[in-house]
Design a protein around this motif. Structure first.
Motif, PDB file in Angstrom:
ATOM      1  N   THR A  14       0.852  -1.199   0.000  1.00 15.57           N
ATOM      2  CA  THR A  14       0.000   0.000   0.000  1.00 15.57           C
ATOM      3  C   THR A  14       0.882   1.241   0.000  1.00 15.57           C
ATOM      4  O   THR A  14       2.040   1.179   0.399  1.00 15.57           O
ATOM      5  CB  THR A  14      -0.874   0.075   1.275  1.00 15.57           C
ATOM      6  N   TYR A  48      -2.669   4.206   1.957  1.00 16.73           N
ATOM      7  CA  TYR A  48      -3.543   3.705   3.025  1.00 16.73           C
ATOM      8  C   TYR A  48      -2.958   4.038   4.393  1.00 16.73           C
ATOM      9  O   TYR A  48      -1.756   3.924   4.614  1.00 16.73           O
ATOM     10  CB  TYR A  48      -3.710   2.183   2.874  1.00 16.73           C
ATOM     11  N   CYS A  50      -2.458  -1.443  -4.092  1.00 11.91           N
ATOM     12  CA  CYS A  50      -3.090  -2.534  -3.337  1.00 11.91           C
ATOM     13  C   CYS A  50      -4.053  -3.351  -4.198  1.00 11.91           C
ATOM     14  O   CYS A  50      -4.879  -4.096  -3.655  1.00 11.91           O
ATOM     15  CB  CYS A  50      -3.824  -1.963  -2.127  1.00 11.91           C
ATOM     16  N   CYS A  85      -8.019  -1.712  -0.638  1.00 10.99           N
ATOM     17  CA  CYS A  85      -8.254  -0.836   0.521  1.00 10.99           C
ATOM     18  C   CYS A  85      -9.665  -0.257   0.504  1.00 10.99           C
ATOM     19  O   CYS A  85     -10.180   0.168   1.530  1.00 10.99           O
ATOM     20  CB  CYS A  85      -7.215   0.275   0.590  1.00 10.99           C
TER      21      CYS A  85
END
Ligand code: SF4
Ligand code: FES
Length: 191
Positions: free
Chosen positions: A34, A37, A50, A66
């Motif tokens: 990520t 995030y 992601c 996410c």
């Protein structure tokens, strides 16, 4: 809260309804890369690092884990060739913005140490447009001292006029701005 059963990378799991696929994977011990995030913030889907493949009603598609909620019977695969292809290209693109950040380790995992892309970025203040600073300032600090400005290739992050007092007493965005842009901006206005 009720729970849902699903499968991630061949593992049957039961998780709470309302979670994201990313959170469910984490709970199952599966790491998904990520960049934009942060568990304290609402997901924005900005970086796409992601991405995973989901199978629903027999149909496959790629989604940002996410932002995608868990669902009963969902099958998730975090390591398909398409998923790796996206991660490879994105990490190489991000290297063209700045060598600093989580994408560097990801790129290294794919054996990428330099980038083929040339982007028109300011090397003194690179920004990956992850948006963490903007969202953190708004959602956690409730100050709104940072915002996006510009469009397309000119899009970047700036401090709103008069933000210096707020920023001087805060600087918390330094911790997650891997590119160093916020240090450049805030230290710039503070002299
Ligand atoms: S200034 Fe830093 S934290 Fe803010 S969007 Fe750019 S890279 Fe992300
Ligand atoms: S971490 Fe999901 S889009 Fe950035």
């Amino acid at each position: 809260m009720s729970s849902v059963r699903m499968n991630i990378d061949g593992k049957d799991i039961e998780v709470e309804e309302g979670m994201s696929v990313l959170e469910a994977a984490k709970e199952a011990g599966i790491e998904i890369p990520t960049m934009c995030y942060d568990e304290r913030l609402k997901p924005s889907g900005a970086c796409r690092l992601c991405m995973v493949e989901i199978t629903k009603n027999g149909r496959k598609k790629l989604v940002a884990s996410c932002c995608y909620p868990v669902e009963e019977g969902l099958t998730v695969n975090t390591t398909t060739e398409d998923v790796h292809k996206i991660r490879r290209v994105l990490s190489e693109l991000l290297l063209a913005v700045t060598p600093n950040g989580t994408h560097r380790e990801l790129a290294a995992e794919y054996g990428i140490t330099k980038t083929r892309f040339h982007l028109k970025t300011n090397p003194d203040s690179p920004c990956t447009l992850c948006g963490l600073c903007v969202r953190y300032c708004e959602e956690v600090k409730h100050r709104n001292a940072v915002c996006f400005v510009g469009r397309g290739i000119h899009r970047t992050v700036a401090l709103v006029p008069g933000a210096s007092n707020d920023c001087m007493s805060c600087k918390e965005c330094y911790d997650f701005c891997d590119s160093g842009k916020m240090v450049y901006l805030v230290d710039g206005i503070l002299g």
